[in-house]
Design a protein around this motif. Structure first.
Motif, short mmCIF file in Angstrom:
data_model
loop_
_atom_site.label_atom_id
_atom_site.label_comp_id
_atom_site.label_asym_id
_atom_site.label_seq_id
_atom_site.Cartn_x
_atom_site.Cartn_y
_atom_site.Cartn_z
N GLY A 148 0.81 -1.22 0.00
CA GLY A 148 0.00 0.00 0.00
C GLY A 148 0.84 1.26 0.00
N ILE A 149 0.23 2.35 0.44
CA ILE A 149 0.87 3.67 0.43
C ILE A 149 2.03 3.70 1.41
CG2 ILE A 149 0.55 6.12 0.92
CD1 ILE A 149 -2.35 5.80 -0.05
N VAL A 150 3.18 4.17 0.92
CA VAL A 150 4.37 4.30 1.74
C VAL A 150 4.59 5.75 2.17
CG1 VAL A 150 6.89 4.03 1.75
CG2 VAL A 150 5.46 2.29 0.67
N ASP A 151 4.32 6.69 1.26
CA ASP A 151 4.62 8.09 1.53
C ASP A 151 3.81 8.98 0.59
OD1 ASP A 151 5.93 10.29 2.63
OD2 ASP A 151 7.73 10.05 1.42
N LYS A 152 3.59 10.23 1.01
CA LYS A 152 2.93 11.25 0.19
C LYS A 152 3.72 12.54 0.30
CE LYS A 152 -1.81 9.61 0.82
NZ LYS A 152 -3.16 10.00 1.26
N VAL A 153 3.87 13.24 -0.84
CA VAL A 153 4.57 14.53 -0.86
C VAL A 153 3.74 15.49 -1.69
CG1 VAL A 153 6.71 15.71 -1.45
CG2 VAL A 153 6.80 13.32 -0.76
N SER A 154 3.50 16.71 -1.19
CA SER A 154 2.69 17.70 -1.89
C SER A 154 3.55 18.71 -2.64
CB SER A 154 1.81 18.44 -0.90
OG SER A 154 0.89 17.57 -0.32
N PHE A 155 3.03 19.15 -3.79
CA PHE A 155 3.68 20.16 -4.63
C PHE A 155 2.63 21.15 -5.11
CE2 PHE A 155 6.52 16.59 -4.85
CZ PHE A 155 7.78 17.15 -4.93
N ASP A 156 3.08 22.37 -5.44
CA ASP A 156 2.18 23.39 -5.97
C ASP A 156 1.99 23.29 -7.48
OD1 ASP A 156 1.70 24.53 -3.48
OD2 ASP A 156 3.44 25.84 -3.64
N GLU A 212 2.23 20.88 -11.19
CA GLU A 212 2.21 19.54 -11.76
C GLU A 212 3.59 19.13 -12.27
OE1 GLU A 212 0.07 17.02 -15.36
OE2 GLU A 212 -0.73 18.97 -14.81
N LYS A 213 4.27 20.04 -12.98
CA LYS A 213 5.58 19.71 -13.54
C LYS A 213 6.59 19.36 -12.44
CE LYS A 213 9.25 21.33 -16.65
NZ LYS A 213 9.98 20.15 -16.43
N ALA A 214 6.60 20.11 -11.37
CA ALA A 214 7.52 19.84 -10.26
C ALA A 214 7.22 18.47 -9.65
CB ALA A 214 7.41 20.93 -9.21
N ALA A 215 5.96 18.14 -9.48
CA ALA A 215 5.57 16.85 -8.91
C ALA A 215 5.98 15.71 -9.82
CB ALA A 215 4.06 16.82 -8.66
N LYS A 216 5.71 15.85 -11.11
CA LYS A 216 6.06 14.80 -12.07
C LYS A 216 7.58 14.63 -12.17
CE LYS A 216 5.44 13.40 -16.85
NZ LYS A 216 4.92 13.75 -18.16
N ASP A 217 8.31 15.73 -12.26
CA ASP A 217 9.77 15.66 -12.33
C ASP A 217 10.36 14.99 -11.10
OD1 ASP A 217 9.64 16.91 -14.78
OD2 ASP A 217 10.35 18.86 -14.04
N TYR A 218 9.82 15.30 -9.92
CA TYR A 218 10.27 14.69 -8.68
C TYR A 218 10.01 13.18 -8.70
CZ TYR A 218 10.16 13.36 -3.74
OH TYR A 218 10.35 12.72 -2.54
N ALA A 219 8.82 12.78 -9.12
CA ALA A 219 8.47 11.35 -9.17
C ALA A 219 9.38 10.59 -10.10
CB ALA A 219 7.00 11.18 -9.59
N VAL A 223 0.98 10.77 -9.49
CA VAL A 223 0.80 12.19 -9.21
C VAL A 223 -0.69 12.45 -9.38
CG1 VAL A 223 1.30 14.56 -9.92
CG2 VAL A 223 3.10 12.81 -10.04
N ARG A 224 -1.30 13.00 -8.34
CA ARG A 224 -2.74 13.26 -8.35
C ARG A 224 -3.03 14.74 -8.13
NH1 ARG A 224 -6.51 8.84 -7.17
NH2 ARG A 224 -5.33 6.90 -7.23
N LYS A 225 -4.08 15.22 -8.81
CA LYS A 225 -4.59 16.56 -8.57
C LYS A 225 -5.30 16.57 -7.22
CE LYS A 225 -5.71 17.89 -13.30
NZ LYS A 225 -6.82 18.32 -14.18
N ASP A 226 -5.61 17.74 -6.75
CA ASP A 226 -6.32 17.91 -5.49
C ASP A 226 -7.68 17.21 -5.50
OD1 ASP A 226 -6.51 18.90 -2.88
OD2 ASP A 226 -7.58 20.69 -3.55
N ASN A 227 -8.30 17.09 -6.68
CA ASN A 227 -9.61 16.44 -6.78
C ASN A 227 -9.51 14.92 -6.89
OD1 ASN A 227 -8.84 15.93 -9.42
ND2 ASN A 227 -10.41 17.22 -10.35
#
Length: 61
Positions: free
Chosen positions: A12-20, A22-29, A47-51
């Protein structure tokens, strides 16, 4: 709109990290996947949107 990077292990889920942005989140992943796979046993990342909509996913066995 906030984006969340969700790291999944075999149990299951190991960790969650938030970004402002989309590009930063995807590049990090993408950049961190090999390291997290080796160190933490990660098998997939999303990578998921707020919704809750998935905007990017990657998995390896």
């Amino acid at each position: 709109m906030p984006f969340t990077v969700i790291w999944y292990g075999r149990r299951g889920i190991v960790d969650k990290v938030s970004f402002d942005a989309e590009k930063a989140a995807k590049d990090y992943a993408i950049a961190m996947f090999p390291t997290r796979k080796g160190d933490d046993g990660i098998v997939s990342v999303e990578v998921r949107k707020d919704n809750g909509a998935v905007v990017f996913s990657h998995a390896e066995n």
